[in-house]
Design an enzyme around this catalytic site. Structure first.
Site: not given
Ligand code: VG1
Ligand code: CO
Length: 561
Positions: A18, A22, A113-114, A126, A294, A296, A298-299, A380, A393
């Protein structure tokens, strides 16, 4: 200076999900693994040659090492200039801002990210394109294809590097230390420009909001607020914006030192992973406003006394009130949300008579709409919201937006703003249930069971609701016509409710099953009920129809947001 070509065999599974590639840190630490993937990016994006690349990450474990390696790879691949965030730091939205402001041809953002960090945690990379946004699917697929056939990478031997301001022969260790000082260095034929990681970002978001009004709000006696950077990347950004530029007390930004393992925590801003903040604000009411971001940056999570704002609602509220913010005073062109995100923003778009779009999960699907000017805001359900100021984001942007709204609506609170919104547009009760680290085969079996049932569902009842449609979400990009299939199972009860099921594309252990529930309530007298209780019939339906508990043996979700 010597350029080496190193022969390698392809690594399996270097498939971006996504949001980038990772994997566990230990996977990235395999000799040649990072090199192979980055070389595949360079091979797929020849436009980077002779151009500028942006490079930085969320500061997690392996960030610095990866940056030193990528610099040597970039120098050996004909890249002209690399803009690196000082100490290797660039939040995801900041990287997007830097790419756009400096007209770079792309960027590499190092983050998972998270996901937790540290030697046993996760790492990620990325690739962003020249618009500052995540590479679209066609590009990530081409990169993946390249990783399957790659046979060599090109790298510069750092031992022979001639430094401009450094001794003539620098070691790899010194290369790593360069990134601590803002300045320009030469690495082979390439310039390494170490930049202040906050400056470009602060200039971009600084131009959007009414900083004077926010400053007065923050200075108001009795207004208590806190920002939790979760020991992730936003600390330096929050300090610059909230403390230096807006005059908030230094103590209002907590956990502001980025740490390689995020202090051992899960840098995921939601009530489950930030329980202390949730308790202090939502339950105990000791603060008027709080937010967190979070790994990185973006959340965003927005909390007020007595309310944790559902991210889907947040997008809708920002859209409905956008003209109160100077940067959006002339109105918005449209709003987009990812498919699982509640339809709260659709209701606002309809009332404002602007376009609304439903895209697959992941920020990469917003890029074409933003570039074409068809939308101004997007978001999202997973705590991500942003606008056309960048192509990612943006956590702090959302925090500033909410502060600007509170400043522009004297006497209102986060809760009263939400309640007024629901009275006007109706409330979309919403929740997501995650089953994490499920055996991949069992997860697929549960999804398959629901998928097989889809054709027979329309006409069936869920309590008082009637199913009107059920499908596997497919998307055709309205700007470039590209198609994406298999983006999540949808069970739709007209405008009243939806149940959605999909597999996560960001996890690194087994599979994560995400179930999403949405229920519309137009009656103001019934808009303040317990969320999970209201959604219970939908939750029961999903569990029965997927057979999730029976197949996996799980009795409850791991995380409810
Ligand atoms: C998750 C979220 C999605 C978001 C993605 C990246 O993906 O549901 O909405 O865009 O993380 O966010 P998934 O495929 O695990 O549902 V982050 O803050 O990782 O850049
Ligand atoms: Co993130």
């Amino acid at each position: 200076m010597s350029l080496r070509e190193v022969a390698i065999a392809p690594f399996e599974g270097q498939k971006p999900g996504t949001s980038g590639l990772r994997k566990k840190v230990t996977v990235f630490q395999q000799p040649g693994y990072l090199e192979a993937f980055v070389q595949a990016v360079f091979d797929t994006a020849p436009e980077l040659q002779g151009g500028t690349l942006v490079l930085g990450g969320d500061g997690r474990f392996f960030n610095r090492e990866a940056i030193a390696t990528i610099l040597r790879l970039a120098a050996a691949n004909g890249i002209d200039r690399v803009l690196v965030g000082q100490r290797g730091i660039l939040s995801t939205p900041a990287a997007s801002a830097v790419i756009r402001r400096h007209r770079a041809r792309g960027g590499l953002v190092l983050s998972a990210s998270h996901n937790p960090g540290g030697p046993d945690g996760d790492f990620g990379i990325k690739y962003n394109i020249a618009n500052g946004g995540p590479a679209p699917e066609a590009v990530t697929e081409a990169i993946f294809k390249r990783t399957q056939t790659i046979g060599r990478y090109r790298i510069l031997d750092a031992m022979d590097v001639k430094g401009v301001t450094m001794p003539s022969s620098v070691s790899e260790r010194m290369l790593d230390q360069w990134i601590d000082q803002v300045g320009e260095y030469r690495l082979g034929g390439m310039i390494v420009q170490v930049i202040d990681p906050v400056e470009d970002y602060a200039a971009v978001v600084g131009a959007l909001f009414d900083f004077d009004a926010i400053r007065r709000l923050i200075a108001r006696p009795g207004f208590r607020f806190r920002f939790d950077a979760m020991h992730a990347v936003t600390g330096p950004y929050a300090r610059r914006l909230l403390v230096d530029m807006l005059g908030a007390p230094a103590t209002s930004v907590i956990n502001a030192e980025p740490k390689e393992n995020f202090g051992g925590r899960h840098p995921d801003p939601n009530p489950a992973h930030a329980p202390e903040l949730y308790q202090a604000v939502v339950v105990d009411g000791t603060l008027d406003f709080a937010a967190a971001s979070d790994g990185d940056g973006d959340r965003n999570m927005i909390l007020g006394k007595g309310i944790a704002v559902s991210p889907s609602d947040s997008l809708a509220v920002l859209a409905a009130n956008a003209t109160l913010v100077p940067g959006y005073a002339r109105g918005i062109s449209g709003v987009a949300r990812s498919m699982p995100t509640s339809r709260a923003s659709d209701a606002v778009a309809a009332a404002l008579k602007v376009a609304s779009f439903e895209t697959p999960t992941g920020w990469k699907f917003f890029g074409t709409l933003l570039d074409a000017g068809r939308i101004t805001l997007c978001g999202e359900e997973s705590y991500g919201t942003s606008s056309d100021h960048v192509r990612e984001k943006d956590g702090l942007w959302a925090v500033l937006f909410w502060l600007n709204l509170l400043a522009a609506k004297p006497g209102e609170t986060v809760l009263s703003i939400l309640q007024a919104h629901w009275r006007r547009f109706g409330r979309h009760y919403y929740s997501r249930h995650d089953y994490e680290a499920v055996d991949a085969k069992q997860a697929a079996a549960a999804l398959d069971r629901l998928r097989a049932a889809l054709p027979g569902l329309p006409g069936e009842k869920i309590g008082a609701l009637t199913i009107t449609a059920a499908d596997d979400f497919a998307y055709r990009d309205p700007v470039d016509g590209s198609e994406s299939r298999g983006q999540g199972l949808r069970v739709i009860c007209g405008e009243q409710a939806r149940v959605i099921a999909r597999l996560s594309g960001t996890g690194t252990e087994g599979a994560t099953v995400r179930l999403y529930f949405e229920l519309f309530e137009s009656d103001p007298a019934r808009q303040n009920d317990d969320v999970q209780s209201r959604l219970q019939p939908l939750i029961d339906f999903a569990e029965v129809r997927t057979g999730l508990r029976e197949i996996t043996g799980r009795t409850a979700p791991d995380v409810i947001t």
